[in-house]
Design a protein around this motif. Structure first.
Motif, short mmCIF file in Angstrom:
data_model
loop_
_atom_site.label_atom_id
_atom_site.label_comp_id
_atom_site.label_asym_id
_atom_site.label_seq_id
_atom_site.Cartn_x
_atom_site.Cartn_y
_atom_site.Cartn_z
N ASN A 1 58.50 44.30 34.50
CA ASN A 1 57.82 43.00 35.48
C ASN A 1 56.38 42.93 35.03
O ASN A 1 55.60 43.93 35.10
CB ASN A 1 58.06 43.16 36.67
N TYR A 2 56.07 41.94 34.88
CA TYR A 2 54.55 41.68 34.43
C TYR A 2 53.94 40.40 34.99
O TYR A 2 54.63 39.48 35.47
CB TYR A 2 54.38 41.71 32.85
N ARG A 3 52.75 40.35 35.00
CA ARG A 3 51.84 39.15 35.29
C ARG A 3 50.52 38.96 34.70
O ARG A 3 49.90 39.97 34.80
CB ARG A 3 51.68 38.95 36.94
N PRO A 4 50.49 37.82 34.26
CA PRO A 4 49.01 37.67 33.35
C PRO A 4 48.09 36.93 34.28
O PRO A 4 48.14 36.30 35.29
CB PRO A 4 49.31 36.78 32.31
N PHE A 5 46.48 37.54 34.03
CA PHE A 5 45.64 36.88 34.83
C PHE A 5 44.43 36.46 33.94
O PHE A 5 44.07 37.56 33.04
CB PHE A 5 45.04 37.82 35.93
N VAL A 6 43.78 35.42 34.07
CA VAL A 6 42.56 35.20 33.40
C VAL A 6 41.54 34.54 34.37
O VAL A 6 41.63 33.32 34.52
CB VAL A 6 42.82 34.30 32.23
N ASP A 7 40.76 35.17 35.04
CA ASP A 7 39.81 34.70 35.88
C ASP A 7 40.34 33.67 36.86
O ASP A 7 39.76 32.77 37.10
CB ASP A 7 38.67 34.24 34.95
N SER A 8 41.59 34.14 37.24
CA SER A 8 42.40 33.11 38.28
C SER A 8 43.03 33.50 39.56
O SER A 8 43.77 32.76 39.88
CB SER A 8 43.46 32.33 37.09
N ALA A 9 42.68 34.97 39.86
CA ALA A 9 43.23 35.21 40.94
C ALA A 9 42.62 36.44 41.55
O ALA A 9 41.46 36.84 40.66
CB ALA A 9 44.75 35.92 40.68
N PRO A 10 42.57 36.97 42.81
CA PRO A 10 41.75 38.00 43.21
C PRO A 10 42.14 39.44 42.75
O PRO A 10 42.90 40.11 42.97
CB PRO A 10 42.17 38.08 44.69
N ILE A 11 41.29 39.37 41.48
CA ILE A 11 41.14 40.60 40.87
C ILE A 11 39.78 40.85 40.26
O ILE A 11 39.20 39.99 39.60
CB ILE A 11 42.28 40.61 39.72
N LEU A 12 39.47 42.33 40.35
CA LEU A 12 38.10 42.63 40.01
C LEU A 12 38.40 42.98 38.22
O LEU A 12 38.40 44.10 37.89
CB LEU A 12 37.54 43.91 40.39
N GLU A 13 38.41 42.00 37.46
CA GLU A 13 38.48 42.05 35.94
C GLU A 13 37.63 42.86 35.48
O GLU A 13 37.91 43.67 34.37
CB GLU A 13 38.76 40.71 35.33
N ARG A 14 36.18 42.92 35.76
CA ARG A 14 35.31 43.67 34.92
C ARG A 14 35.42 45.23 34.93
O ARG A 14 35.21 46.16 34.16
CB ARG A 14 33.80 43.09 35.11
#
Length: 359
Positions: free
Chosen positions: A113-126
């Protein structure tokens, strides 16, 4: 997949929660209510996708060849668009590649199971990218990499596999504060802390209402985003050019004439920005930003005429046009005074020469 680097980390960002809360408490997020809407979920990736064990962080270079930074920024008659936005919307490009990566992993493992994110959801990417070893968080709050500087996009793939993790890298900003001192609006209020309410990227992209008058002269000719903190960074001597055709600059957005841009109707704006990140701000805010840039341009009758040609279209735009017209008229008056002073000085010198001959 076209990524320049990947790294893997676990989902524990508990050390980031007090930092995020302090940033929100200081109202540094401005009108970006979505930053506070999900509470601490941004620091808890496993809550976004239950069962998540790892985060795969990726980076992809976006700096185009012949970026024309200086020639555009130094010419106040041209509009400067942040270099990341000159081509196709990076959200679409990276998300598509991340989805392909997830499918390849699933096919290899049989199930995942996976889910991609690109500056588009509440996630601290840095913080995730730093934890995964893609670089360190610089004092301007962006990720820096020894071999690639900071001209790259980030993306994440949340996945429920117990993959081996990478280690973080050492921070190497040292005593350098170039990004802090060069910020046109003083938005980097402390190392690693940006007050979005003063950031030109926020003012020209995220802010929906009026740009504060005190900050308008500091924006210069930047009509969509700002790259100053990256331009000054010594580590970007090692930045790498992109080989992605999708990130190639669109001619109409690369060093365009401000007056020409201000005459665009909505249909042309939508046509030129189709598939671009710029489209999200809409035609009205696009014109608002250009009006401010025209207000900062040297006085020219053509600039004044262009501004007045759109007067009365919208109250928000009108307020920025009125300010810009005022700035243009003030420069015209200053030029007139300067010319008169020069003429008077020449007259005085001529009289003095005549008196000297008579004597």
């Amino acid at each position: 997949m076209g990524f320049q680097q990947i790294g893997i980390c676990d989902t524990d960002l508990s050390d980031q929660e007090p930092l995020l809360q302090a940033w929100l408490d200081n109202q540094y997020h401005g009108e970006m209510d979505w930053m506070a809407r999900h509470g601490m979920m941004r620091a808890r990736p496993h809550e976004l996708l239950p069962g998540t064990l790892r985060v795969i962080s990726v980076r992809m270079n976006y700096l185009p060849a012949r970026a024309a930074f200086a020639s555009t920024l130094k010419n106040p008659r041209l509009g400067y668009v942040s270099r990341y936005a000159l081509g196709r919307d990076y959200h679409k490009v990276l998300r598509s590649r991340l989805k392909q990566l997830g499918e390849k992993i699933r096919a290899w493992c049989g199930q995942a199971n996976y889910r991609p994110f690109v500056d588009s959801a509440p996630i601290l990417e840095r913080p995730l990218a730093a934890k995964a070893g893609l670089g360190w968080v610089g004092k301007h709050s962006l990720i820096l990499n020894r071999e690639a500087g900071s001209w790259f996009f980030l993306g994440e793939l949340l996945i429920d596999l117990p993959l081996p993790v990478d280690g973080a890298v050492k921070e190497e900003c040292g005593k350098c504060v170039a990004c802090i001192t060069t910020c046109p609006t003083g938005a980097i209020v402390a190392p690693y802390t940006v007050d979005a309410r003063r950031c030109i990227s926020y003012l020209t992209i995220e802010l929906e209402g009026d740009i504060p008058e005190a900050l308008r002269p500091l924006i210069g000719n930047r009509i969509y985003g700002c790259d100053d903190c990256q331009l000054i960074c010594p580590w970007n001597r090692f930045s790498q050019l992109t080989d992605e055709a999708d990130f190639s600059p669109r001619a109409a957005l690369h060093a365009p004439e401000l007056i020409d841009l201000f005459h665009w109707d909505e249909a042309r704006f939508l046509r030129v920005t189709e598939g671009s990140a710029i489209r999200r701000i809409g035609h009205l805010r696009w014109l608002r930003n250009i009006a401010v840039a025209l207000g900062n341009a040297p006085y020219e009758p053509a600039v004044l005429s262009a501004l007045q040609s759109r007067s009365g279209e919208n109250a928000l735009l009108d307020r920025h046009i009125q300010w810009a017209v005022g700035e243009q008229l003030a420069r015209r008056e200053a030029q007139s005074v300067k010319v008169q002073t020069a003429q008077q000085q020449r007259l005085v010198r001529s009289i003095e020469k005549g008196l000297s001959r008579d004597a």
